[in-house]
Design a protein around this motif. Structure first.
Motif, PDB file in Angstrom:
ATOM      1  N   ARG A  40       0.834  -1.214   0.000  1.00 42.75           N
ATOM      2  CA  ARG A  40       0.000   0.000   0.000  1.00 42.75           C
ATOM      3  C   ARG A  40       0.863   1.256   0.000  1.00 42.75           C
ATOM      4  N   GLY A  41       1.949   1.247   0.780  1.00 42.50           N
ATOM      5  CA  GLY A  41       2.836   2.402   0.802  1.00 42.50           C
ATOM      6  C   GLY A  41       3.432   2.696  -0.560  1.00 42.50           C
ATOM      7  N   LEU A  42       3.834   1.641  -1.278  1.00 40.83           N
ATOM      8  CA  LEU A  42       4.414   1.822  -2.613  1.00 40.83           C
ATOM      9  C   LEU A  42       3.365   2.305  -3.604  1.00 40.83           C
ATOM     10  N   ALA A  69      14.715   3.797  -4.444  1.00 41.59           N
ATOM     11  CA  ALA A  69      14.024   2.518  -4.252  1.00 41.59           C
ATOM     12  C   ALA A  69      14.334   1.926  -2.879  1.00 41.59           C
ATOM     13  N   LEU A  70      15.612   1.968  -2.475  1.00 43.32           N
ATOM     14  CA  LEU A  70      16.008   1.407  -1.179  1.00 43.32           C
ATOM     15  C   LEU A  70      15.355   2.169  -0.033  1.00 43.32           C
ATOM     16  N   THR A  71      15.351   3.496  -0.124  1.00 42.95           N
ATOM     17  CA  THR A  71      14.805   4.317   0.963  1.00 42.95           C
ATOM     18  C   THR A  71      13.307   4.113   1.127  1.00 42.95           C
ATOM     19  N   VAL A  72      12.580   4.110   0.023  1.00 40.91           N
ATOM     20  CA  VAL A  72      11.127   3.959   0.125  1.00 40.91           C
ATOM     21  C   VAL A  72      10.772   2.563   0.644  1.00 40.91           C
ATOM     22  N   LEU A  73      11.569   1.562   0.280  1.00 42.16           N
ATOM     23  CA  LEU A  73      11.314   0.199   0.757  1.00 42.16           C
ATOM     24  C   LEU A  73      11.586   0.088   2.251  1.00 42.16           C
TER      25      LEU A  73
END
Length: 256
Positions: free
Chosen positions: A116-118, A143-147
């Protein structure tokens, strides 16, 4: 056996994704509307008076922070509400006694929060593209930070749901913890503008490091060390995972 565990994980994850996509008007549309208003008011109207910040226009500066803010709130609220609902309806007890490792259960719920966050982060990014020219300085870091951020706050939502006694308890942490942390996390300003004392106080805020790396991934601008920020995020993820696993494995707070 591993195939069975993967099937269990996929089942929980699929259920969680179906849950928030089925009510997409409530879960995916509101963040897009809220962020549009942020861009119009803070970015367009106020931003014209502020001018540049960090070498870019004010609207470009706040865009990464607004995207990250939507990811934080969405991943957190998804797991908090879903896990507490399962506990309140006594569905969780059946899952706990099933021959499934506790880490699989945690991973399934956290995976739903990350999904949901992505999704919300992608939608807000598309909204931002109507207002600013989105460029990526470092795709891998973005990509790493948002994950990591989605995982971190999904775990936080799960821990909140474990201790919650009613639906009202679900809103306490977002109201009194998440909102202050995000608004004081450098979303709307550069930490370099703060006095030295308040820069030190801001260093205690974990959201600062997430937004710091995320903004660097977009703009190439950072207030703090990028490796340090990533290390802190990983450490927080590991700590919250350990806490969540301990609580679930001991059955603490699993009865509503």
């Amino acid at each position: 056996m591993k195939a069975l565990y993967f099937t269990a994980f996929k089942s929980i994850l699929t259920k969680e994704i179906n849950r928030f996509t089925r009510i997409w008007v409530q879960t995916l549309v509101p963040p897009a509307i809220s962020m549009t208003l942020y861009f119009l008011i803070f970015g367009n109207l106020v931003g014209k008076r502020i001018g540049e910040m960090g070498g870019v226009s004010y609207m470009e500066f706040i865009a990464p922070g607004l995207i990250m803010m939507s990811v934080i709130t969405s991943s957190y609220s998804n797991v908090a509400s879903s896990f507490f609902s399962a506990k309140f309806q006594r569905n969780l007890e059946e899952l706990i006694v099933a021959p499934v490792p506790h880490y699989v259960i945690i991973a399934g719920y956290v995976g739903g929060g990350v999904a949901r966050g992505l999704c919300v982060g992608t939608i807000v990014t598309l909204v931002a593209m109507f207002f600013v020219n989105i460029t990526l300085h470092h795709v891998g870091l973005v990509a790493l930070t948002v994950l990591l951020t989605a995982i971190l706050f999904a775990l936080g939502g799960l821990i909140n749901a474990v201790f919650a006694k009613s639906y009202d308890d679900i809103s306490i942490v977002p109201t009194f913890v998440l909102t202050p942390l995000t608004y004081l996390g450098g979303v709307f300003y550069s930490l370099s503008l703060l006095p030295e004392f308040w820069q030190g106080v801001s260093a205690l805020n974990p959201v600062v490091y997430m937004i710091n790396v995320f903004r660097y991934g977009f703009l190439g601008y950072a207030d703090m060390s990028v490796p340090l920020s990533i290390g802190i995020m990983v450490a927080f993820c590991a700590a919250l995972w350990s806490v969540a696993y301990y609580l679930i494995s001991r059955g603490i707070g699993l009865r509503s």
